[in-house]
Design an enzyme around this catalytic site. Structure first.
Site, PDB file in Angstrom:
ATOM      1  N   LYS A   1      -7.612  -6.236  -9.807  1.00 58.48           N
ATOM      2  CA  LYS A   1      -8.035  -7.604  -9.571  1.00 58.48           C
ATOM      3  C   LYS A   1      -7.310  -8.289  -8.313  1.00 58.48           C
ATOM      4  CE  LYS A   1      -8.623 -10.180 -13.209  1.00 58.48           C
ATOM      5  NZ  LYS A   1      -8.838 -10.206 -14.413  1.00 58.48           N
TER       6      LYS A   1
ATOM      7  N   PHE B   1     -24.500 -15.759  -2.502  1.00 60.90           N
ATOM      8  CA  PHE B   1     -23.601 -14.931  -1.252  1.00 60.90           C
ATOM      9  C   PHE B   1     -24.568 -15.147  -0.024  1.00 60.90           C
ATOM     10  CE2 PHE B   1     -21.313 -13.302  -4.618  1.00 60.90           C
ATOM     11  CZ  PHE B   1     -20.346 -12.509  -4.475  1.00 60.90           C
TER      12      PHE B   1
ATOM     13  N   ALA C   1     -10.620  -9.508 -22.652  1.00 61.47           N
ATOM     14  CA  ALA C   1     -11.925  -9.613 -23.409  1.00 61.47           C
ATOM     15  C   ALA C   1     -12.477  -8.208 -23.647  1.00 61.47           C
ATOM     16  CB  ALA C   1     -13.079 -10.237 -22.306  1.00 61.47           C
TER      17      ALA C   1
ATOM     18  N   THR D   1     -15.374 -18.396 -10.638  1.00 61.16           N
ATOM     19  CA  THR D   1     -15.487 -19.444  -9.376  1.00 61.16           C
ATOM     20  C   THR D   1     -16.731 -20.367  -9.870  1.00 61.16           C
ATOM     21  OG1 THR D   1     -15.095 -17.646  -8.017  1.00 61.16           O
ATOM     22  CG2 THR D   1     -16.384 -19.325  -6.767  1.00 61.16           C
TER      23      THR D   1
ATOM     24  N   TRP E   1     -19.215 -21.762  -3.746  1.00 61.27           N
ATOM     25  CA  TRP E   1     -18.171 -20.886  -3.197  1.00 61.27           C
ATOM     26  C   TRP E   1     -17.942 -21.212  -1.733  1.00 61.27           C
ATOM     27  CZ3 TRP E   1     -17.848 -17.450   1.093  1.00 61.27           C
ATOM     28  CH2 TRP E   1     -16.826 -16.840   1.363  1.00 61.27           C
TER      29      TRP E   1
ATOM     30  N   LYS F   1     -17.495 -15.211 -12.163  1.00 64.33           N
ATOM     31  CA  LYS F   1     -17.763 -16.031 -13.183  1.00 64.33           C
ATOM     32  C   LYS F   1     -16.590 -17.202 -13.097  1.00 64.33           C
ATOM     33  CE  LYS F   1     -16.811 -14.084 -16.872  1.00 64.33           C
ATOM     34  NZ  LYS F   1     -15.357 -14.214 -16.963  1.00 64.33           N
TER      35      LYS F   1
ATOM     36  N   ARG G   1      -8.570 -19.068 -18.791  1.00 67.45           N
ATOM     37  CA  ARG G   1      -7.326 -18.382 -19.193  1.00 67.45           C
ATOM     38  C   ARG G   1      -6.324 -18.170 -18.232  1.00 67.45           C
ATOM     39  NH1 ARG G   1     -10.071 -12.903 -20.736  1.00 67.45           N
ATOM     40  NH2 ARG G   1     -11.171 -13.056 -18.915  1.00 67.45           N
TER      41      ARG G   1
ATOM     42  N   PHE H   1     -15.456 -11.203 -18.992  1.00 66.77           N
ATOM     43  CA  PHE H   1     -16.426 -10.188 -18.543  1.00 66.77           C
ATOM     44  C   PHE H   1     -18.023 -10.720 -18.926  1.00 66.77           C
ATOM     45  CE2 PHE H   1     -12.607  -7.313 -19.328  1.00 66.77           C
ATOM     46  CZ  PHE H   1     -12.423  -7.206 -17.983  1.00 66.77           C
TER      47      PHE H   1
END
Length: 558
Positions: free
Chosen positions: A107, A383, A275, A75, A411, A73, A96, A303
């Site tokens: 993470k 991907f 979140a 990214t 990406w 998200k 954030r 999220f």
């Protein structure tokens, strides 16, 4: 095609001096307070000076329920911001700040990935400009002053059993969830039970992220309820006389942090409530300032859309008078497969049927976001292993839901890979089709608001809450807090409160364990199921792999 790690890519970034990034959006050197060469805070004087300008378009990036397959998200938020700038638009990004606890826990960091990142990545994931430390310190000051007040005679007649202000630390530490404080005799005060939450769940964080300026921040801090007397009347932070000193500690933390993407586009990184247990949006002051400086502002909420987007719309937009012009819903083929029942180890094999089966989760999010009156575009974060047939299956499904899905390769390719998405998002935002309205009105009763979220967003049959919870909500309504919005503390992994229930479950109910009044932030926190406001570390925390290499660089943050 690059096989470099995110941290390698971030290290090779050609960063511009932060004053040049500031100049591009009209912030002069006098109004930038640099923290080193590549990050700076923006002065309140500058923010006050631009408040009469018209607003740009607000674009919210949200996602399906997170899976271990990863959605990307942040990214996508960064890639879309870069993409908009690359097609000639004037765009800014607002995200954030990262919390230390999850960085060293699960993470390992949060600033985008691949060729869609915000830098300096290591600093942003560690101490950054010290905002979270300031929040922890302000929270701790209030904690100390409450116990000190009780120790020196308890003039306010606080019931020691009803001190509701818990302590915080910015680390995942399950040992601190429930503790006994002030043991060791008369000199140490009166023993009582308390506990710690993680800093990002602190009401101080919520106040900072919703405040418009320092005086509004001090008012909100003063409004926080810290304890109750024997007659059940509330004791406020201002009664303890801590609000002034707390505001002093937060003076610099209140100012948004300016950094840049790999492509040298401006980004505000400011505030960071969780979140799943807090309201999950970057600061109002960062978003509203960015809207004065750019024609398009891309922001994200934490999220999945059932948590982050719901709170963005019902709490942040309501409080700040904001309205999104377009919502981008991030999904991946891999996550669709996982929602369709494929194990993580088998995600690389083509499985079009599993993709179709998993699309129900995406469909529900599309419907939920549309119910706020805002147009939705699905971004398929690409991907390298995704097959053409799998991508087509997602696009066909989204078309059947009356929306459109656009493949984005940010990406791997940076802004060149997100240009198609950027063009479509700009078109939709410019078309002015949004007719935003929150899900429930202020005047609705608190329990009805909880039911509305549970039924309309989670598609639950019922909310299970015992008499104690219902009586507490009723008491708050009688005290004048009935107009406040609801902040659900719930697992991020499912629409239900069972983290293992993927897809689009129906026939489930939402058990409410506890409710907490955040009178300063201005919402009621509803704790559902097994969710914890102090996470624990996993069996193998990321911290085990984080170290300095021989060159003195940080390894293992990604």
């Amino acid at each position: 095609m690059s096989h470099k790690t995110d941290i390698q890519i971030a290290r090779e970034a050609r960063k511009q001096p932060i004053r040049e990034i500031g100049q591009r959006i009209g912030i002069g050197e006098d109004d930038l307070l640099p923290y080193g060469h590549d990050k700076a805070k923006v002065s309140q004087r500058f923010i006050d000076g631009v408040c009469d300008r018209p607003n740009g378009k607000l674009i919210l990036v949200t996602a399906i329920n997170p899976t271990p397959a990863g959605e990307g998200k942040t990214t996508t938020t960064v890639g879309l911001g870069d993409g908009l700038n690359a097609i000639g638009k004037n765009a800014m990004i607002c995200i954030r700040e990262a919390s230390l606890g999850p960085n060293f826990g699960m993470k390992g960091g949060a600033a985008g990935g691949g060729y869609a990142q915000i830098v300096p990545m290591e600093e942003m994931n560690l101490h950054f400009t010290g905002d979270f430390h300031a929040i922890t310190s302000a929270h701790s000051l209030l904690s100390a002053m409450i116990d000190n007040h009780i120790y020196w005679g308890n003039e306010l007649d606080i019931d020691v059993r009803r001190v509701v202000w818990r302590r915080v630390v910015d680390m995942n530490d399950r040992a601190l969830r429930q503790i006994t404080a002030s043991l060791g005799g008369v000199a140490n005060g009166f023993p009582r039970e308390t506990g710690f939450d993680i800093t990002v769940a602190s009401e101080v964080m919520a106040c900072l992220c919703l405040a418009t300026d320092l005086s509004d921040l001090q008012r909100r801090l003063g409004d926080m309820i810290v304890a109750y007397r024997r007659d059940r009347t509330p004791v406020f932070c201002r009664d303890i006389k801590a609000d002034g000193a707390m505001t002093v500690l937060l003076k610099d933390a209140m100012q948004p942090n300016l950094v840049q993407t790999l492509e040298n586009n401006p980004a505000f990184v400011h505030g960071g409530p969780f979140a799943n247990i807090a309201h999950g949006c970057n600061s109002v002051i960062a978003t509203t300032t960015a809207l004065k400086l750019a024609d398009y502002v891309v922001t994200e909420a934490g999220f999945g859309a059932d948590l982050g987007a719901e709170k963005f719309m019902n709490i942040k937009c309501r409080k700040a008078g904001l309205a999104p012009d377009c919502v981008v819903l991030v999904a991946t083929v891999r996550a669709m497969k996982m929602n369709g029942g494929v194990a993580k180890a088998d995600l690389s094999a083509e499985n079009v049927e599993a993709v179709r089966a998993g699309c129900a989760n995406l469909g529900r999010h599309i419907g939920n976001v549309k119910s706020f009156g805002v147009p939705v575009v699905v971004a398929i974060n690409h991907f390298t292993g995704d097959s053409a047939a799998e991508v087509q299956a997602v696009q066909d499904y989204v078309a059947s839901q009356g929306s459109e899905a656009i493949v984005s390769r940010h990406w791997a390719d940076g802004s060149a890979g997100s240009a198609d998405l950027a063009r479509r998002v700009a078109e939709i935002a410019d078309a002015g089709q949004a007719n935003f309205a929150p899900l429930y009105p202020d005047e609705m009763g608190l329990f009805q608001k909880i039911e509305t979220i549970a039924k309309r967003i989670y598609h639950a049959d019922a909310v299970l809450a015992d008499k104690k919870v219902r009586d507490q909500l009723k008491a708050w309504e009688d005290e004048g807090y009935g107009h406040l919005p609801i902040c659900m503390a719930k697992t991020q992994y499912s629409f239900s409160t069972d983290p293992n229930l993927r897809g689009a479950p129906t026939g489930h109910s939402v058990p409410v364990r506890e409710v907490r009044l955040s009178a300063g932030a201005g919402f009621v926190v509803v704790i559902c199921g097994e969710i914890m406001t102090m996470p624990g570390l996993p069996r193998v925390p990321s911290a085990e792999n984080i170290r300095l290499n021989d060159a003195g660089e940080v390894e293992g943050l990604f």
